[in-house]
Motif scaffolding. Sequence first.
Motif, PDB file in Angstrom:
ATOM      1  N   CYS A  24       0.816  -1.211   0.000  1.00 27.42           N
ATOM      2  CA  CYS A  24       0.000   0.000   0.000  1.00 27.42           C
ATOM      3  C   CYS A  24       0.853   1.266   0.000  1.00 27.42           C
ATOM      4  CB  CYS A  24      -0.929   0.008   1.202  1.00 27.42           C
ATOM      5  SG  CYS A  24      -0.050   0.094   2.777  1.00 27.42           S
ATOM      6  N   CYS A  25       2.027   1.215   0.555  1.00 27.32           N
ATOM      7  CA  CYS A  25       2.883   2.402   0.632  1.00 27.32           C
ATOM      8  C   CYS A  25       4.184   2.243  -0.134  1.00 27.32           C
ATOM      9  CB  CYS A  25       3.201   2.722   2.087  1.00 27.32           C
ATOM     10  SG  CYS A  25       1.740   3.098   3.054  1.00 27.32           S
ATOM     11  N   PHE A  26       4.634   1.025  -0.309  1.00 25.77           N
ATOM     12  CA  PHE A  26       5.901   0.770  -0.981  1.00 25.77           C
ATOM     13  C   PHE A  26       5.809   1.127  -2.471  1.00 25.77           C
ATOM     14  CE2 PHE A  26       9.307  -2.265  -2.382  1.00 25.77           C
ATOM     15  CZ  PHE A  26      10.329  -1.617  -1.716  1.00 25.77           C
ATOM     16  N   GLY A  27       4.719   0.729  -3.120  1.00 24.24           N
ATOM     17  CA  GLY A  27       4.529   1.034  -4.547  1.00 24.24           C
ATOM     18  C   GLY A  27       4.494   2.527  -4.834  1.00 24.24           C
ATOM     19  N   PRO A  28       3.632   3.278  -4.138  1.00 22.49           N
ATOM     20  CA  PRO A  28       3.626   4.723  -4.367  1.00 22.49           C
ATOM     21  C   PRO A  28       4.954   5.399  -4.054  1.00 22.49           C
ATOM     22  CG  PRO A  28       1.628   4.067  -3.246  1.00 22.49           C
ATOM     23  CD  PRO A  28       2.517   2.866  -3.294  1.00 22.49           C
ATOM     24  N   LEU A  29       5.661   4.919  -3.032  1.00 22.46           N
ATOM     25  CA  LEU A  29       6.955   5.497  -2.697  1.00 22.46           C
ATOM     26  C   LEU A  29       7.961   5.289  -3.826  1.00 22.46           C
ATOM     27  CD1 LEU A  29       8.633   6.952  -0.548  1.00 22.46           C
ATOM     28  CD2 LEU A  29       9.282   4.718   0.317  1.00 22.46           C
ATOM     29  N   ILE A  30       7.953   4.118  -4.416  1.00 25.55           N
ATOM     30  CA  ILE A  30       8.841   3.853  -5.556  1.00 25.55           C
ATOM     31  C   ILE A  30       8.472   4.741  -6.735  1.00 25.55           C
ATOM     32  CG2 ILE A  30       9.471   2.127  -7.293  1.00 25.55           C
ATOM     33  CD1 ILE A  30       9.372   0.044  -5.101  1.00 25.55           C
ATOM     34  N   LEU A  31       7.167   4.855  -7.005  1.00 22.13           N
ATOM     35  CA  LEU A  31       6.730   5.706  -8.119  1.00 22.13           C
ATOM     36  C   LEU A  31       7.113   7.164  -7.886  1.00 22.13           C
ATOM     37  CD1 LEU A  31       3.211   4.187  -8.861  1.00 22.13           C
ATOM     38  CD2 LEU A  31       5.304   3.935 -10.210  1.00 22.13           C
ATOM     39  N   ILE A 101      15.563  -7.263   6.349  1.00 19.50           N
ATOM     40  CA  ILE A 101      14.961  -6.596   5.180  1.00 19.50           C
ATOM     41  C   ILE A 101      13.441  -6.570   5.325  1.00 19.50           C
ATOM     42  CG2 ILE A 101      14.569  -6.817   2.699  1.00 19.50           C
ATOM     43  CD1 ILE A 101      17.472  -7.893   2.536  1.00 19.50           C
ATOM     44  N   LEU A 102      12.847  -7.671   5.777  1.00 21.79           N
ATOM     45  CA  LEU A 102      11.400  -7.700   5.947  1.00 21.79           C
ATOM     46  C   LEU A 102      10.933  -6.735   7.025  1.00 21.79           C
ATOM     47  CD1 LEU A 102      10.594 -11.484   5.569  1.00 21.79           C
ATOM     48  CD2 LEU A 102       9.962  -9.632   4.037  1.00 21.79           C
ATOM     49  N   LEU A 103      11.685  -6.592   8.100  1.00 23.07           N
ATOM     50  CA  LEU A 103      11.310  -5.618   9.127  1.00 23.07           C
ATOM     51  C   LEU A 103      11.324  -4.196   8.575  1.00 23.07           C
ATOM     52  CD1 LEU A 103      13.063  -6.992  12.327  1.00 23.07           C
ATOM     53  CD2 LEU A 103      10.619  -6.913  11.820  1.00 23.07           C
ATOM     54  N   VAL A 104      12.310  -3.889   7.743  1.00 25.09           N
ATOM     55  CA  VAL A 104      12.368  -2.562   7.123  1.00 25.09           C
ATOM     56  C   VAL A 104      11.179  -2.369   6.187  1.00 25.09           C
ATOM     57  CG1 VAL A 104      13.679  -1.110   5.526  1.00 25.09           C
ATOM     58  CG2 VAL A 104      14.853  -2.320   7.368  1.00 25.09           C
ATOM     59  N   VAL A 105      10.874  -3.389   5.393  1.00 26.01           N
ATOM     60  CA  VAL A 105       9.751  -3.291   4.458  1.00 26.01           C
ATOM     61  C   VAL A 105       8.435  -3.162   5.212  1.00 26.01           C
ATOM     62  CG1 VAL A 105       8.456  -4.592   2.721  1.00 26.01           C
ATOM     63  CG2 VAL A 105      10.921  -4.455   2.558  1.00 26.01           C
ATOM     64  N   LEU A 106       8.279  -3.903   6.308  1.00 22.24           N
ATOM     65  CA  LEU A 106       7.050  -3.801   7.092  1.00 22.24           C
ATOM     66  C   LEU A 106       6.925  -2.452   7.791  1.00 22.24           C
ATOM     67  CD1 LEU A 106       6.810  -7.335   8.722  1.00 22.24           C
ATOM     68  CD2 LEU A 106       5.398  -6.404   6.895  1.00 22.24           C
ATOM     69  N   LEU A 108       8.045   0.342   6.591  1.00 22.00           N
ATOM     70  CA  LEU A 108       8.039   1.414   5.602  1.00 22.00           C
ATOM     71  C   LEU A 108       6.764   2.263   5.613  1.00 22.00           C
ATOM     72  CD1 LEU A 108       9.754   2.728   3.456  1.00 22.00           C
ATOM     73  CD2 LEU A 108       8.742   1.185   1.786  1.00 22.00           C
ATOM     74  N   PRO A 109       5.565   1.680   5.709  1.00 17.91           N
ATOM     75  CA  PRO A 109       4.377   2.540   5.755  1.00 17.91           C
ATOM     76  C   PRO A 109       4.370   3.511   6.934  1.00 17.91           C
ATOM     77  CG  PRO A 109       3.735   0.311   5.240  1.00 17.91           C
ATOM     78  CD  PRO A 109       5.196   0.276   5.601  1.00 17.91           C
ATOM     79  N   ASP A 110       5.002   3.125   8.033  1.00 15.94           N
ATOM     80  CA  ASP A 110       5.033   3.993   9.207  1.00 15.94           C
ATOM     81  C   ASP A 110       6.139   5.044   9.131  1.00 15.94           C
ATOM     82  OD1 ASP A 110       2.903   2.583  10.372  1.00 15.94           O
ATOM     83  OD2 ASP A 110       4.291   1.055  11.097  1.00 15.94           O
ATOM     84  N   ILE A 111       7.243   4.724   8.463  1.00 18.03           N
ATOM     85  CA  ILE A 111       8.355   5.678   8.393  1.00 18.03           C
ATOM     86  C   ILE A 111       8.381   6.471   7.093  1.00 18.03           C
ATOM     87  CG2 ILE A 111       9.797   4.359   9.972  1.00 18.03           C
ATOM     88  CD1 ILE A 111      11.368   3.339   7.578  1.00 18.03           C
ATOM     89  N   ALA A 112       7.511   6.133   6.138  1.00 18.61           N
ATOM     90  CA  ALA A 112       7.490   6.833   4.849  1.00 18.61           C
ATOM     91  C   ALA A 112       7.239   8.338   4.994  1.00 18.61           C
ATOM     92  CB  ALA A 112       6.475   6.205   3.907  1.00 18.61           C
TER      93      ALA A 112
END
Length: 118
Positions: A24-31, A101-106, A108-112
């Motif tokens: 939900c947040c990783f895709g928009p952040l990459i874009l 890596i998974l902890l960072v990815v999880l 990400l929505p909170d730290i974005a």
Amino acid sequence: MTQKDRGRWNLAGAIVAGVGASACCFGPLILLGLGISGTWIASLTALEPYRPLFIALVAMFLLLAFRRLYRNEKTCDDGQACAIPEVRRRQRFIFWSVGVILLVVLALPDIAPYLLGY
């Protein structure tokens, strides 16, 4: 299915679930990082209601992989790959690397918002 295949499936499942949990947040952040923006990016949050389910899947797969690496040492017969200390050490290194890596990815929505400055 061999023990080696089960361990690979556990880590692969954790990776897929982790990516799903942060989609939900990783895709928009990459874009946004690529310079692609627009109001339609807000509609990419369709997976947000399923985030807790994905997080639970990540935890389950990581626990299965952890149990496989640390609790089932007695079931390993001589001559198998799991009996070789170097292989076991490499498997554990990969497990902990994927876990971080998974902890960072999880997270990400909170730290974005802090990363994007809003």
